[in-house]
Design a protein around this motif. Structure first.
Motif, mmCIF file in Angstrom:
data_model
loop_
_atom_site.group_PDB
_atom_site.id
_atom_site.type_symbol
_atom_site.label_atom_id
_atom_site.label_comp_id
_atom_site.label_asym_id
_atom_site.label_seq_id
_atom_site.Cartn_x
_atom_site.Cartn_y
_atom_site.Cartn_z
ATOM 1 N N GLU A 270 -4.726 -2.527 3.043
ATOM 2 C CA GLU A 270 -4.707 -3.993 3.034
ATOM 3 C C GLU A 270 -4.695 -4.500 1.594
ATOM 4 O O GLU A 270 -5.650 -5.092 1.122
ATOM 5 C CB GLU A 270 -5.930 -4.547 3.777
ATOM 6 N N LEU A 271 -3.614 -4.263 0.919
ATOM 7 C CA LEU A 271 -3.515 -4.671 -0.481
ATOM 8 C C LEU A 271 -2.931 -6.078 -0.578
ATOM 9 O O LEU A 271 -1.793 -6.322 -0.186
ATOM 10 C CB LEU A 271 -2.632 -3.700 -1.267
ATOM 11 N N SER A 272 -3.729 -6.986 -1.117
ATOM 12 C CA SER A 272 -3.225 -8.306 -1.461
ATOM 13 C C SER A 272 -2.578 -8.225 -2.841
ATOM 14 O O SER A 272 -2.782 -7.242 -3.581
ATOM 15 C CB SER A 272 -4.367 -9.320 -1.451
ATOM 16 N N ALA B 264 0.843 -1.203 0.000
ATOM 17 C CA ALA B 264 0.000 0.000 0.000
ATOM 18 C C ALA B 264 0.878 1.253 0.000
ATOM 19 O O ALA B 264 0.601 2.228 -0.718
ATOM 20 C CB ALA B 264 -0.923 -0.004 1.213
ATOM 21 N N HIS B 265 1.957 1.251 0.766
ATOM 22 C CA HIS B 265 2.868 2.395 0.835
ATOM 23 C C HIS B 265 3.540 2.624 -0.523
ATOM 24 O O HIS B 265 3.628 3.770 -1.010
ATOM 25 C CB HIS B 265 3.926 2.127 1.906
ATOM 26 N N LEU B 266 3.971 1.541 -1.153
ATOM 27 C CA LEU B 266 4.597 1.649 -2.472
ATOM 28 C C LEU B 266 3.615 2.221 -3.487
ATOM 29 O O LEU B 266 3.956 3.107 -4.286
ATOM 30 C CB LEU B 266 5.082 0.262 -2.910
ATOM 31 N N THR B 267 2.380 1.721 -3.444
ATOM 32 C CA THR B 267 1.365 2.189 -4.388
ATOM 33 C C THR B 267 0.997 3.645 -4.108
ATOM 34 O O THR B 267 0.776 4.433 -5.041
ATOM 35 C CB THR B 267 0.124 1.285 -4.295
ATOM 36 N N ASP B 268 0.925 4.011 -2.842
ATOM 37 C CA ASP B 268 0.665 5.410 -2.488
ATOM 38 C C ASP B 268 1.709 6.337 -3.126
ATOM 39 O O ASP B 268 1.370 7.377 -3.723
ATOM 40 C CB ASP B 268 0.705 5.596 -0.969
#
Length: 813
Positions: A74-76, A41-45
């Motif tokens: 909560e990214l799977s 999630a942090h990387l995608t943010d």
């Protein structure tokens, strides 16, 4: 977030850099579980924040917001991205251009995207119309742009949700119930949907929404861990399949188990089931609490209007000793002391199941924390309460689940741990092993009118597959376990042997009926030798059908039922003995003679009432009877049985066993005396004084006490909750049971005043009760009445059938 790098140092230089960093994160072995989901999630943010900064070019009044699962970070591996582009409406064209700069790179990488572009007012309006949108917004999280815009929306959405909770929460509950109906219960499915099934991730999200409403909250113990375990399994499933799937298919379970470092697919499924059970139980408790709060809010205005007028309905209705009903749940009475009453958990559970009510979470947790273990062997009351719980039909399931959720089942039956959440890899089976055992007891409760010992049938149903938690043949291993458990819970040696035999041979009838030639005498003799007696055969036949019905629709059919019934009939013909043999005559004791002589001398009833608390003298001896000993001697006259039974019902005494017979008096004493030797127990509270019982009995016998009227008045004032839908009463004439009397057998649901109704009906039929032998096994009454014509001879065949039919109609009314 506006950073342009990942926390492991990988430089993010556009879609290619993000893709490489994402792949490195998902395939690396250093992270899994919550840390990996948070890192993804942090990387995608960071990546999306970079895209936003490049496209927005410093524009104000616009922000990028993560919602739903992405909002919870909560990214799977194959989760879709739930994004909201929020704007103040100042420059629609610029917002459209920005949206294109955001969405197309996501699509180019092959990621699933759920996106929307809205103003705050539009987002709130859509949320008001679409419950799923509102749930997603409850988890809104700012990624980039105007932080004030995102914060204002979050504040407004939460305020809307709390203000509208009384209307929205019932709609959410209905949505959850519809989904559960459609997808099934996660804790039992061989190929479960981790997200949609009842007890899955969507239910966990719904619980978060309920908590956010401030109206109610879920029991939190174990909930976060259960949710994490399901998310971990979903991560492994995405990596194993390379697809965004939530269905844990059979062919992928071994690979998923290996991905998680588990021994095999059975261990995987068991962990999934245990997590689902925690979430499902939390959901059930939470929705009950929501309903209670909403009912309370609806009632308050009416209560205010009624202040000063009328009598308020009682808030707490007693159900059993130490157990009351309050606000639609079973709770402990204020005087209950679980630390001093080890039978209380079973008594509360039985009362709840019989009333068709849930056990309150607070009550179960208090008992789990403070109740002492039962002594070994169990006291008779504990055994009776277990049988009552098992015989309560469908309500048994939710009560058992409540006990299991707080560890009470393990403390009662330590062997249960091996079958809990144990999968059955057979498409015929609908349930896990533990739920199948409870389901079999539920089915067996429908057959309690077919057998003379419903208590043995119900306990055997609970234990018949208990050996599946051990290596080897489960029937052979189960026999050993069942023998130990039956002795531990207080059955006598003979009953222990019967229960063990039922467990050992629970597949015998169906396997023989479907695989052997029933015309072969050797096959029938082999079954007869294994079963041993007609009474055990009767129980085994009922257990066979209950087991098959509890397995699933493919396990039972009219064809199988006819084959099993045919085999049972042939085996019964081989076996000797009679189920309905009358009791042996016994020599009266000195106390019985003393009471009888005193009854003749006084011309009225004489009674003694005393507790019997001594344990069995030998470890292998029969268990002590339940309740207290009540002995009554009455000069022989009409109406004794309904008079005594009616007085006991008025004093809220439950009859556990009852013997009535004419007593031969000592030489030199004229007259005829009826002796009643009964075991009774108080429904709740203390026992009445013997003097009060005698005074009321005198009035009942001389006709000055209107028992029927008093019982009707009490029922009208305190109507009993109709919880359990029990099998209808069954009344039969036992063939060739006695040369001196006609034996009428009654099997019915025990209830206050049952023996009074039976006795009065027999009196109204003009027959004389020569002796009576009644017993209460759990919630089932199994009674035999030896009746004659007024002249003292057995009833003619047609008259006996007519009396039985009339009595059955009376009890079913």
């Amino acid at each position: 977030m506006t950073g342009t790098g990942t926390d492991d140092g990988t430089k993010d230089s556009g879609p290619g850099g993000y893709a490489a960093a994402r792949l490195h994160l998902l395939t690396g072995e250093t992270r899994s579980g919550p840390p990996r989901r948070a890192a993804l999630a942090h990387l995608t943010d960071d990546w999306l924040a970079g895209l936003f900064a490049a496209g927005a070019q410093g524009a104000r009044g616009v922000s990028l917001v993560a919602v739903g699962g992405y909002g919870r970070a909560e990214l799977s591996p194959r989760s879709d991205l739930d994004l909201l582009l929020l704007h103040d409406g100042g420059d629609p064209e610029a917002v459209t251009a920005l949206a294109d700069r955001l969405w197309y790179p996501v699509w180019d990488l092959g990621l699933d995207l759920d996106h929307s572009v809205r103003t705050p007012a539009g987002a709130r309006r859509t949320a008001g119309e679409d419950l799923k949108v509102q749930l997603g917004l409850l988890d809104a999280r700012h990624i980039a742009g105007d932080l004030g815009l995102t914060t204002a929306l979050r504040t407004a959405v939460l305020a809307d949700w709390r203000n509208q909770a009384p209307k929205r929460l019932p709609a959410l509950q209905e949505l959850c119930a519809e989904r559960a109906q459609r997808t099934g219960e996660l804790q039992y499915l061989l190929e479960p949907d981790l997200k949609e099934a009842h007890g899955g991730l969507r239910d966990a999200t719904a619980l978060r929404a309920v908590a956010a409403s401030w109206l109610a909250d879920a029991p939190r113990e174990g909930l976060a861990d259960a949710r994490r375990r399901l998310l971990d399994v979903r991560d492994a499933l995405h990596l194993a399949t390379g697809r965004a799937t939530d269905r844990l298919a059979l062919q992928e379970q071994d690979q998923v188990a290996a991905e998680l470092g588990m021994l095999d697919a059975d261990v995987l499924l068991r962990q999934v089931y245990e997590a689902a059970r925690v979430i499902a139980y939390a959901s059930d408790v939470t929705w009950r609490e929501v309903a209670r709060v909403l009912r309370s809010r609806a009632v308050r205005p009416r209560l205010r209007a009624l202040l000063g007028g009328g009598k308020a309905a009682p808030e707490r209705s007693p159900l059993a000793e130490g157990v009351v009903e309050q606000d639609g749940e079973v709770v402990l009475a204020r005087t209950a002391r679980p630390e001093r009453d080890p039978v209380l958990p079973l008594r509360a559970a039985a009362a709840a199941a019989q009333a068709g009510l849930p056990l309150s979470l607070h009550a179960v947790r208090r008992m789990a924390a403070t109740a002492h273990p039962l002594p070994i062997p169990w006291p008779a009351e504990a055994r009776e309460q277990l049988v009552t719980l098992l015989g309560s039909g469908r309500p048994t399931v939710q009560v058992w689940e409540a006990l299991e959720a707080e560890g009470l089942v393990d403390s009662l039956l330590p062997d249960w741990e091996r079958v809990r959440c144990r999968p059955q890899r057979n498409a015929v089976h609908l349930w896990t092993v533990d739920r199948h055992l409870i389901e079999t007891a539920v089915r067996a409760s429908e057959f309690t009118r077919r057998v003379h010992r419903p208590d043995l049938l119900l306990v055997a149903a609970l234990l018949h597959d208990i050996g599946k938690g051990w290596p080897g043949d489960h029937a052979t291993g189960g026999e050993v376990i069942a023998r130990d458990v039956a002795a531990r819970i207080g059955f006598g040696q003979h009953d222990v042997t019967v229960i063990a035999a039922l467990v050992r041979h629970h597949l015998l009838l169906v396997e023989t009926a479907t695989r052997r030639d029933l015309e072969d005498p050797a096959a029938v003799r082999a079954v007869a030798e294994a079963v041993g007696s007609r009474s055990t055969l009767e129980l085994l036949h009922a257990l066979t059908e209950a087991d098959a019905l509890a397995t699933g629709p493919a396990a039972w059919s009219s064809w199988r039922a006819s084959l099993v019934a045919d085999l049972a009939e042939r085996v019964a013909a081989v076996l000797s003995g009679d189920l309905s043999a009358g009791p042996e005559e016994t020599t009266p004791t000195a106390e019985q003679e003393r009471l009888a002589v005193e009854a003749v001398a006084t011309g009225g009833p004489v009674l003694s009432l005393r507790a019997r608390t001594e344990p069995p003298t030998e470890p292998s001896g029969d268990p002590e009877p339940l309740g207290v000993e009540l002995r009554i001697a009455v000069p022989d006259q009409e109406g004794v049985l309904p008079a005594v039974a009616g007085v006991l019902a008025l004093h809220r005494l439950t009859v556990r066993t009852a013997e009535l017979r004419a007593l031969d008096l000592p030489a030199g004493v004229d007259g005829s005396v009826l002796l009643l030797d009964w075991r009774v127990a108080a429904e709740y509270g203390s026992l009445p004084q013997a003097a009060r019982l005698r005074a009321d009995l005198v009035r009942a016998l001389d006709g000055t006490l209107d028992i029927a009227g008093r019982l009707a008045e009490r029922d009208a004032a305190y109507p009993r909750r109709r919880g359990v839908v029990a099998p209808p009463a069954r009344v039969t004439v036992a063939p060739a049971a006695s040369r001196h009397a006609t034996v009428i057998e009654v099997r019915a649901q025990d209830a206050p005043g049952l023996l009074f109704r039976i006795g009065r009906a027999l009196e109204d039929a003009g027959v004389r009760v020569r002796s009576a032998h009644a017993s209460t096994l759990g919630a089932n009454a199994v009674d035999a009445f030896y009746v004659t014509c007024p002249e003292g001879t057995p009833l003619p065949g047609e008259e006996a059938v007519a009396v039985a039919r009339k009595l059955e109609e009376t009890l079913r009314a």
